[in-house]
Design an enzyme around this catalytic site. Sequence first.
Site, mmCIF file in Angstrom:
data_model
loop_
_atom_site.group_PDB
_atom_site.id
_atom_site.type_symbol
_atom_site.label_atom_id
_atom_site.label_comp_id
_atom_site.label_asym_id
_atom_site.label_seq_id
_atom_site.Cartn_x
_atom_site.Cartn_y
_atom_site.Cartn_z
ATOM 1 N N LYS A 199 0.836 -1.198 0.000
ATOM 2 C CA LYS A 199 0.000 0.000 0.000
ATOM 3 C C LYS A 199 0.875 1.255 0.000
ATOM 4 C CE LYS A 199 -3.478 2.313 2.772
ATOM 5 N NZ LYS A 199 -4.411 2.285 3.879
ATOM 6 N N GLY A 257 -4.953 -1.675 4.828
ATOM 7 C CA GLY A 257 -4.133 -2.798 4.354
ATOM 8 C C GLY A 257 -4.797 -4.149 4.595
ATOM 9 N N ARG A 258 -5.286 -4.365 5.807
ATOM 10 C CA ARG A 258 -5.839 -5.685 6.143
ATOM 11 C C ARG A 258 -7.241 -5.895 5.580
ATOM 12 N NH1 ARG A 258 -4.774 -2.425 10.258
ATOM 13 N NH2 ARG A 258 -6.438 -1.642 11.612
ATOM 14 N N GLU A 343 -4.940 -6.587 14.756
ATOM 15 C CA GLU A 343 -4.436 -5.267 14.362
ATOM 16 C C GLU A 343 -5.577 -4.245 14.404
ATOM 17 O OE1 GLU A 343 -0.844 -4.597 11.539
ATOM 18 O OE2 GLU A 343 -2.570 -4.173 10.287
ATOM 19 N N HIS A 374 -4.774 -33.347 17.295
ATOM 20 C CA HIS A 374 -3.631 -34.159 17.724
ATOM 21 C C HIS A 374 -2.514 -33.284 18.263
ATOM 22 C CE1 HIS A 374 -5.480 -37.759 16.001
ATOM 23 N NE2 HIS A 374 -5.986 -36.885 15.137
ATOM 24 N N LYS A 503 9.030 -0.887 14.407
ATOM 25 C CA LYS A 503 9.638 -0.537 13.112
ATOM 26 C C LYS A 503 10.735 0.501 13.314
ATOM 27 C CE LYS A 503 5.532 -1.041 10.168
ATOM 28 N NZ LYS A 503 4.595 -0.344 9.297
HETATM 29 O O1 F6P Z 1 3.137 -2.967 9.839
HETATM 30 C C1 F6P Z 1 1.769 -3.134 9.675
HETATM 31 C C2 F6P Z 1 1.320 -2.779 8.297
HETATM 32 O O2 F6P Z 1 1.288 -1.405 8.131
HETATM 33 C C3 F6P Z 1 -0.028 -3.402 8.011
HETATM 34 O O3 F6P Z 1 -1.069 -2.677 8.521
HETATM 35 C C4 F6P Z 1 0.013 -3.533 6.542
HETATM 36 O O4 F6P Z 1 -0.953 -4.429 6.085
HETATM 37 C C5 F6P Z 1 1.418 -4.014 6.336
HETATM 38 O O5 F6P Z 1 2.171 -3.303 7.303
HETATM 39 C C6 F6P Z 1 1.991 -3.826 4.968
HETATM 40 O O6 F6P Z 1 1.966 -2.489 4.571
HETATM 41 P P1 F6P Z 1 2.165 -2.073 3.067
HETATM 42 O O7 F6P Z 1 1.053 -2.671 2.281
HETATM 43 O O8 F6P Z 1 2.130 -0.586 3.061
HETATM 44 O O9 F6P Z 1 3.482 -2.611 2.604
#
Ligand code: F6P
Length: 535
Positions: A199, A257-258, A343, A374, A503
Amino acid sequence: MTDKWQNLKDHHAKVAERHILDLFAADPNRAHDFAARAGAMLFDYSKTNIDAKGRDLLIKLAEVSGVAEKRAAMFAGEKINDTEGRAVLHVALRAPEGEVITVDGKDVLPEVRAIRARMAEFARHVRDGHFTGQGGRITDVVNIGIGGSDLGPAMATLALAPYHFGPRVHYVSNVDGAHVHDTLKGLNPETTLVIVASKTFTTIETMTNADTAKRWMAEKVKNPGAQFAAVSTAADKTAAYGIDPARVFGFEDWVGGRYSMWGPIGLSLMIAVGPEGFDDFLAGGRDMDERFLWAPFEENPAVMLALVGIWHNQICGYATRAVLPYDQRLSRLPAYLQQLEMESNGKAVAVDGSPLVVNSGPVVWGEPGTNGQHAFYQLIHQGTRVVPCEFLVAKEGHEPDLAHQHLLLVSNCLAQSEALLRGRSLDEARAIMAKKGATGAELERQARHRVFPGNRPTTTLAYPKLTPFTLGQIIALYEHRVFVEGVILGINSYDQWGVELGKELALALQPVLEGKADTTGKDGSTAALVAYLKP
Ligand code: F6P
């Protein structure tokens, strides 16, 4: 504790010790009445300790929390992600023809459709050989992305394996070089298409893996950039990376993103199952949107799934929930849901910045059945903590010649929820031991190990078959569940500030490990680990 939670807490205190089996004994229609339907899909929550009063109170909680109002706001494109000032419009990616959804006064749907048409054209060309690599027809597609740019399409590509009629599709996410190395090993760079899915187009894992893939391709391919495509909101950055805009598929920042697999981030999935299969997936999502929008709360699968979640986590205090698909092809669903749910709803402050007065969303985990049986089911059956379980199962598999195995799978799924409900009493365990010939103290000791407390809550999501349409329904169902739970908790489900600190620190640690900076200011443990791990 604010008022809105109190009635439910009081009700729970009164019924907590009750056995769920007694609810079935008292109400012969319970299985029918404590279920919500979405066409042929059935969400059965009768094996929980929720009774009619509990359900009424849960629905009231949803009402006073403003679920209906917030739902309308989301679908109308209002900026409900208010720490980032963004609308939340993944539903626009699957909106029906004729709909109008505006953001900042502009209808966003024409652009959504235009990009999808471009994706479909590209996917067709990759599949039919119109688009080729330097060595001919594309045999393999490698999607490089992480988090929301990986988990959704990777999960769905696996889930829909019976619908693949195109090149093989692989997913690389981890910055661990082992992932990209093992994936590319054995692939032919001359017939491989790389899709960089990000993204932001800044995520370090993705950009590092993309660089590695480019170098790998450059060893054999004159113009590796020609075998790269990109999916991103950042057109300037994809251009700077040298990817031809003809193979760049953009989307707007109102897609989280999610929540993004319905649009360009789903390109690899679309190549795997074809544009028609992808359309069916969108149609399933849209079907669940309609039900979420219009079904009364009591009959609304997404609302009821959320309310059962709220009951188990915030009211009963069960800290985790297990997602247990009896569907091997849904083996990545738990990982996908971990991001979607944790998240989104793993936050300690409400929208206004005040601390939450109840627990945030639960820990979500799971593995497909029967494998989990199992492994960790021992704890689910006899451990001291209650783990609400969410089973998923299809009536029909995709292997008609192995129908007997499907029946075995289904009987295992049903047996687990039955066992968790029923349990086994000490007397029953004693009878078993007596039959085996045990006597006296040894009978008593052995019997105690064979007791199952039972009365453990489960839900079952049953569906006809895991088709693209059904998968779309399932994913949209969970998305809306997260929305409803988030509204009730009063949080913003659409930001993710909790991922930032790690990060930042990783960026600062990189030069330390490279020997370009020292560990001044680091805690003793981190400094010692740097000393150990430094090359
Ligand atoms: O670190 C979390 C995050 O920002 C997620 O929310 C997102 O899906 C993922 O990293 C990847 O982000 P991008 O699509 O910007 O690479």
